[in-house]
Design an enzyme around this catalytic site. Structure first.
Site, mmCIF file in Angstrom:
data_model
loop_
_atom_site.group_PDB
_atom_site.id
_atom_site.type_symbol
_atom_site.label_atom_id
_atom_site.label_comp_id
_atom_site.label_asym_id
_atom_site.label_seq_id
_atom_site.Cartn_x
_atom_site.Cartn_y
_atom_site.Cartn_z
ATOM 1 N N HIS A 241 -1.998 -1.270 8.222
ATOM 2 C CA HIS A 241 -1.637 -1.344 6.803
ATOM 3 C C HIS A 241 -2.000 -0.046 6.076
ATOM 4 O O HIS A 241 -1.167 0.539 5.380
ATOM 5 C CB HIS A 241 -2.362 -2.537 6.175
ATOM 6 C CG HIS A 241 -2.169 -2.685 4.697
ATOM 7 N ND1 HIS A 241 -1.283 -3.597 4.168
ATOM 8 C CD2 HIS A 241 -2.750 -2.058 3.647
ATOM 9 C CE1 HIS A 241 -1.326 -3.517 2.841
ATOM 10 N NE2 HIS A 241 -2.215 -2.590 2.503
ATOM 11 N N GLU A 242 -3.242 0.395 6.243
ATOM 12 C CA GLU A 242 -3.687 1.579 5.515
ATOM 13 C C GLU A 242 -2.970 2.839 5.992
ATOM 14 O O GLU A 242 -2.651 3.725 5.185
ATOM 15 C CB GLU A 242 -5.206 1.747 5.642
ATOM 16 C CG GLU A 242 -6.033 0.603 5.076
ATOM 17 C CD GLU A 242 -5.761 0.323 3.609
ATOM 18 O OE1 GLU A 242 -5.228 1.205 2.900
ATOM 19 O OE2 GLU A 242 -6.068 -0.792 3.156
ATOM 20 N N HIS A 245 0.217 3.354 4.196
ATOM 21 C CA HIS A 245 0.089 4.132 2.955
ATOM 22 C C HIS A 245 0.013 5.626 3.268
ATOM 23 O O HIS A 245 0.662 6.436 2.600
ATOM 24 C CB HIS A 245 -1.167 3.708 2.189
ATOM 25 C CG HIS A 245 -1.124 2.331 1.632
ATOM 26 N ND1 HIS A 245 -0.040 1.824 0.960
ATOM 27 C CD2 HIS A 245 -2.059 1.339 1.632
ATOM 28 C CE1 HIS A 245 -0.298 0.583 0.558
ATOM 29 N NE2 HIS A 245 -1.510 0.263 0.967
#
Length: 329
Positions: A241-242, A245
């Protein structure tokens, strides 16, 4: 996590419930208030997310925050999204780069990973080489079909009690990254630590690198690695997920249902959703636009076991961001 008690003495009928004191919220009201709290913490300009105030009344929101604290809204991810102005600037820069030669470049890349393990002086937070290898495998399973593979380029271990309980945007974070970061814009620096404020992780965006290259990277909770103790977030997808980004992706719930006006996550093939999903709510559909909420997308807030995909549109956005901000930088 900060905790304090504040009683809301007024009551009002607002169409979605009457709220009295902080301990009188029903489960449904708490769910609504939590969704609004997450929504409000996503950007510097929370009012740009038109759906935030519609998710719960001020009374529900205030009562919930008084009990759990504002930091509860950041539990899954503390990555601060760019403002509307910054996002428009990013879109223009990516469009311009792709229109002037970027589109002819081969998409994808092999990404070197510099892994920084932060422990306290008692050794808590240590991770094994097998855990690191397993995390790299999880990343490759998620990103390889979009042309991105991750290769471990180096590891180090630092015992530092201040850095071990780090939170985002602090002097401790700046000191840690200034001391440890390696490589260029195309190299991923991944830090594991205990993290404060009950956070799972945070990241910088590709466009942030030119402003402050030393701060570039991803920070995750060490126990979120595959096999860790942070269930239901212990299959390695906090890093997935990170890093999304770090590759230029926004949350799937960015902008809520009002994507026509605020452009949402800038990806056409992720259905709109009013707020972040928790757990694995199959069939959830919070917006009137076509498609159920993308609860299985890596950029939502679902449990790790529920997440299993990016979309073709997200893959194309990663390519544009990579070519514009990371390739050759």
């Amino acid at each position: 996590m900060r905790m304090w008690q504040r009683v809301v003495v007024a009551t009002a009928w607002v169409g979605i419930g009457v709220v009295g004191c902080a301990d009188e919220l029903t489960d449904e009201q708490e769910d609504r208030a939590r969704d609004r709290l997450v929504c409000e913490t996503m950007t510097n300009e929370p009012t740009e997310l038109d759906e935030c105030q519609a998710l719960a009344s001020d009374y529900e929101y205030d009562a919930y925050v008084s009990r759990v604290g504002e930091d509860a809204g950041r539990h899954r991810c503390a990555t601060l999204h760019p403002s509307l102005f910054e996002r428009d600037q990013i879109e223009n820069e990516m469009f311009d780069r792709m229109a002037h030669g970027g589109a002819s470049l081969s998409p994808g890349a092999t990404i070197n990973v510099y892994w920084h393990t932060i422990t306290n002086t008692s050794g808590q937070g240590a991770v094994s080489s097998q855990q690191i290898a397993n995390q790299i495998s999880v990343l490759n399973a998620a990103y390889a079909q979009y042309g991105y593979t991750f290769v471990l380029a180096g590891t180090n271990v630092t015992a530092n009690n201040t850095w071990y309980n780090i939170t985002d945007g602090t002097t401790a974070e700046r000191n840690m990254k200034n001391a440890l970061r390696q490589g260029t814009a195309a190299d991923l620096n991944l830090y594991t630590a205990n993290l404060g404020d009950d956070l799972l992780g945070w990241a910088t965006f590709p466009s942030d690198y030119r402003r402050n290259p030393k701060m570039d990277g991803v920070v995750i909770l060490f126990s979120s690695l595959p096999g860790g103790s942070a269930a239901p977030y212990n299959l390695g997808d906090t890093a997935t997920h990170e890093i999304g980004h770090w590759m230029g992706l926004y949350h799937t719930f960015q902008g809520g249902c009002a994507r026509q006006t605020n452009k949402g996550d800038m990806v056409a093939d992720t259905p709109a959703e009013a707020s972040a999903a928790f757990g694995c709510p199959t069939g959830r559909n919070t917006c009137s636009s076509p498609g159920n909420d993308p609860i299985t997308n890596f950029m939502d807030y679902s449990d790790d076991a529920c997440m299993n995909q990016f979309t073709a549109g997200q893959g194309a956005r990663m390519d544009s961001a990579w070519i514009t901000y990371r390739r050759g930088q």
